[in-house]
Design a protein around this motif. Structure first.
Motif, PDB file in Angstrom:
ATOM      1  N   UNK A   1       0.840  -1.202   0.000  1.00  0.00           N
ATOM      2  CA  UNK A   1       0.000   0.000   0.000  1.00  0.00           C
ATOM      3  C   UNK A   1       0.874   1.250   0.000  1.00  0.00           C
ATOM      4  N   UNK A   2       0.536   2.206  -0.864  1.00  0.00           N
ATOM      5  CA  UNK A   2       1.209   3.508  -0.881  1.00  0.00           C
ATOM      6  C   UNK A   2       0.165   4.592  -0.629  1.00  0.00           C
ATOM      7  N   UNK A   3       0.504   5.555   0.224  1.00  0.00           N
ATOM      8  CA  UNK A   3      -0.434   6.651   0.491  1.00  0.00           C
ATOM      9  C   UNK A   3       0.314   7.974   0.588  1.00  0.00           C
ATOM     10  N   UNK A   4      -0.384   9.040   0.230  1.00  0.00           N
ATOM     11  CA  UNK A   4       0.158  10.395   0.323  1.00  0.00           C
ATOM     12  C   UNK A   4      -0.933  11.280   0.909  1.00  0.00           C
ATOM     13  N   UNK A   5      -0.565  12.123   1.884  1.00  0.00           N
ATOM     14  CA  UNK A   5      -1.586  12.954   2.520  1.00  0.00           C
ATOM     15  C   UNK A   5      -1.010  14.304   2.944  1.00  0.00           C
ATOM     16  N   UNK A   6      -1.907  15.238   3.165  1.00  0.00           N
ATOM     17  CA  UNK A   6      -1.559  16.576   3.631  1.00  0.00           C
ATOM     18  C   UNK A   6      -2.192  16.786   5.004  1.00  0.00           C
ATOM     19  N   UNK A   7      -1.380  17.259   5.977  1.00  0.00           N
ATOM     20  CA  UNK A   7      -1.887  17.595   7.307  1.00  0.00           C
ATOM     21  C   UNK A   7      -1.765  19.104   7.494  1.00  0.00           C
ATOM     22  N   UNK A   8      -2.881  19.750   7.790  1.00  0.00           N
ATOM     23  CA  UNK A   8      -2.875  21.202   7.924  1.00  0.00           C
ATOM     24  C   UNK A   8      -2.944  21.610   9.397  1.00  0.00           C
ATOM     25  N   UNK A   9      -2.324  22.725   9.771  1.00  0.00           N
ATOM     26  CA  UNK A   9      -2.348  23.172  11.175  1.00  0.00           C
ATOM     27  C   UNK A   9      -3.742  23.599  11.591  1.00  0.00           C
ATOM     28  N   UNK A  10      -4.079  23.393  12.887  1.00  0.00           N
ATOM     29  CA  UNK A  10      -5.372  23.851  13.382  1.00  0.00           C
ATOM     30  C   UNK A  10      -5.257  25.271  13.935  1.00  0.00           C
TER      31      UNK A  10
ATOM     32  N   UNK B   1       3.513  17.305   4.595  1.00  0.00           N
ATOM     33  CA  UNK B   1       3.233  16.357   3.521  1.00  0.00           C
ATOM     34  C   UNK B   1       3.864  15.000   3.864  1.00  0.00           C
ATOM     35  N   UNK B   2       3.034  13.964   3.888  1.00  0.00           N
ATOM     36  CA  UNK B   2       3.488  12.630   4.286  1.00  0.00           C
ATOM     37  C   UNK B   2       3.334  11.640   3.141  1.00  0.00           C
ATOM     38  N   UNK B   3       4.382  10.855   2.893  1.00  0.00           N
ATOM     39  CA  UNK B   3       4.342   9.733   1.959  1.00  0.00           C
ATOM     40  C   UNK B   3       4.661   8.468   2.735  1.00  0.00           C
ATOM     41  N   UNK B   4       3.855   7.434   2.555  1.00  0.00           N
ATOM     42  CA  UNK B   4       4.011   6.205   3.336  1.00  0.00           C
ATOM     43  C   UNK B   4       3.890   4.980   2.435  1.00  0.00           C
ATOM     44  N   UNK B   5       4.681   3.951   2.765  1.00  0.00           N
ATOM     45  CA  UNK B   5       4.678   2.692   2.031  1.00  0.00           C
ATOM     46  C   UNK B   5       4.618   1.555   3.039  1.00  0.00           C
ATOM     47  N   UNK B   6       3.709   0.583   2.814  1.00  0.00           N
ATOM     48  CA  UNK B   6       3.543  -0.540   3.737  1.00  0.00           C
ATOM     49  C   UNK B   6       3.406  -1.840   2.965  1.00  0.00           C
ATOM     50  N   UNK B   7       4.114  -2.876   3.433  1.00  0.00           N
ATOM     51  CA  UNK B   7       4.031  -4.211   2.829  1.00  0.00           C
ATOM     52  C   UNK B   7       3.659  -5.209   3.912  1.00  0.00           C
TER      53      UNK B   7
ATOM     54  N   UNK C   1       6.908  -1.151   7.188  1.00  0.00           N
ATOM     55  CA  UNK C   1       6.426   0.131   6.666  1.00  0.00           C
ATOM     56  C   UNK C   1       7.494   1.212   6.775  1.00  0.00           C
ATOM     57  N   UNK C   2       7.326   2.241   5.939  1.00  0.00           N
ATOM     58  CA  UNK C   2       8.203   3.412   5.951  1.00  0.00           C
ATOM     59  C   UNK C   2       7.349   4.640   5.665  1.00  0.00           C
ATOM     60  N   UNK C   3       7.616   5.714   6.396  1.00  0.00           N
ATOM     61  CA  UNK C   3       6.908   6.971   6.123  1.00  0.00           C
ATOM     62  C   UNK C   3       7.860   8.137   6.318  1.00  0.00           C
ATOM     63  N   UNK C   4       7.663   9.186   5.540  1.00  0.00           N
ATOM     64  CA  UNK C   4       8.441  10.412   5.662  1.00  0.00           C
ATOM     65  C   UNK C   4       7.477  11.582   5.584  1.00  0.00           C
ATOM     66  N   UNK C   5       7.626  12.513   6.547  1.00  0.00           N
ATOM     67  CA  UNK C   5       6.799  13.716   6.585  1.00  0.00           C
ATOM     68  C   UNK C   5       7.703  14.931   6.427  1.00  0.00           C
TER      69      UNK C   5
ATOM     70  N   UNK D   1      10.752   4.085  10.315  1.00  0.00           N
ATOM     71  CA  UNK D   1      10.868   2.729   9.799  1.00  0.00           C
ATOM     72  C   UNK D   1      10.266   1.801  10.856  1.00  0.00           C
ATOM     73  N   UNK D   2       9.413   0.867  10.438  1.00  0.00           N
ATOM     74  CA  UNK D   2       8.787  -0.004  11.430  1.00  0.00           C
ATOM     75  C   UNK D   2       8.569  -1.414  10.888  1.00  0.00           C
ATOM     76  N   UNK D   3       8.521  -2.355  11.836  1.00  0.00           N
ATOM     77  CA  UNK D   3       8.196  -3.747  11.529  1.00  0.00           C
ATOM     78  C   UNK D   3       7.326  -4.274  12.650  1.00  0.00           C
ATOM     79  N   UNK D   4       6.298  -5.042  12.313  1.00  0.00           N
ATOM     80  CA  UNK D   4       5.391  -5.557  13.334  1.00  0.00           C
ATOM     81  C   UNK D   4       4.884  -6.946  12.993  1.00  0.00           C
ATOM     82  N   UNK D   5       4.568  -7.717  14.029  1.00  0.00           N
ATOM     83  CA  UNK D   5       4.025  -9.056  13.842  1.00  0.00           C
ATOM     84  C   UNK D   5       2.787  -9.210  14.719  1.00  0.00           C
ATOM     85  N   UNK D   6       1.721  -9.752  14.136  1.00  0.00           N
ATOM     86  CA  UNK D   6       0.460  -9.992  14.839  1.00  0.00           C
ATOM     87  C   UNK D   6       0.250 -11.496  14.978  1.00  0.00           C
ATOM     88  N   UNK D   7       0.012 -11.945  16.226  1.00  0.00           N
ATOM     89  CA  UNK D   7      -0.139 -13.381  16.490  1.00  0.00           C
ATOM     90  C   UNK D   7      -1.450 -13.618  17.248  1.00  0.00           C
ATOM     91  N   UNK D   8      -2.493 -14.065  16.563  1.00  0.00           N
ATOM     92  CA  UNK D   8      -3.743 -14.430  17.256  1.00  0.00           C
ATOM     93  C   UNK D   8      -3.863 -15.945  17.412  1.00  0.00           C
TER      94      UNK D   8
END
Length: 242
Positions: A16-25, A52-58, A71-75, A106-113
């Protein structure tokens, strides 16, 4: 953008790739000073720009439950609280939100149910590295620290008697902008019992049993240290009848 592929009926992967804009309140941009005490205050920054944030997750997912994720993201222009000394000849300082150069994660995670007739467990273990880069007194400062996160959930069901849920969260020391925070954790439990052929449900809820779910950290500002403790009302007990 999303791409998915099924290796088998029970094993699939996704990117998944996403790009978003966060504006100040408004509060972050309000230039008026809010005093905490004689030496500390907050002030908004009317010159804030969007981040401005770009994120990639596998992800690799097994039976729609267990998963391994990277995953990796840069703002660019990340908005974070910054502490500055006032040039008035005193030890006073002001905290304001500013645009940092960038932040990276940079992140890595494992889910174990796992589930049995009498027991359900859901566990997540994550490891990430945060980096915040900003300018201070004309110099580039990088605030970087690896961090570990753990979430454990267990439900025990004893038929005809009761069921009990226990959750435990742990976050190791990490960084957020110019601040470094200390480890914190949260232990909570929920006991459930039914009566009169399940017409009456009784629950006893214990939240943050050990009173440890609060943030504590510091920021080394040139000339002195700024330390903080942030507490919320998370420690309580509830008895509920439905």
């Amino acid at each position: 953008a999303f791409f998915g592929y099924d290796f088998t009926k029970d094993l699939n992967t996704s990117i998944t790739y996403s790009s978003r804009i966060s504006r100040p309140n408004f509060q972050d941009m309000d230039p008026f000073i809010n005093y905490i005490d004689s030496l500390s205050s907050f002030r908004g920054n009317p010159y804030l720009l969007p981040a401005y944030t770009n994120a990639l997750e596998a992800s690799l997912i097994y039976m729609k439950e267990a998963s391994l994720t990277f995953s990796y993201s840069r703002t660019d222009g990340a908005m974070n609280l910054v502490v500055d000394k006032l040039n008035d000849g005193t030890d006073a300082f002001v905290a304001t939100t500013k645009n940092l150069d960038y932040s990276e994660t940079y992140s890595a995670g494992i889910t174990i149910p796992y589930e049995l007739t009498w027991w359900t467990t859901y566990n997540y273990f994550g490891y990430l590295v945060n980096t915040f880069s900003y300018k201070s007194e004309g110099s580039i400062i990088n605030n970087t620290k690896p961090m570990f996160y753990m979430y454990l959930y267990d439900e025990f069901r004893i038929k005809k008697f009761f069921s009990m849920e226990v959750t435990f969260e742990y976050t190791s020391a990490g960084v957020d902008g110019i601040f470094t925070f200390e480890p914190f954790y949260n232990l909570s439990a929920n006991l459930k019992k039914t009566f009169f052929k399940e017409k009456l449900t009784c629950r006893f809820i214990a939240s943050d049993i050990l009173s440890t779910a609060y943030n504590k950290g510091n920021s080394n500002v040139e000339g002195y240290n700024v330390n903080y403790i942030s507490k919320e009302n998370t420690h309580y007990f509830v008895l509920a009848l439905n």
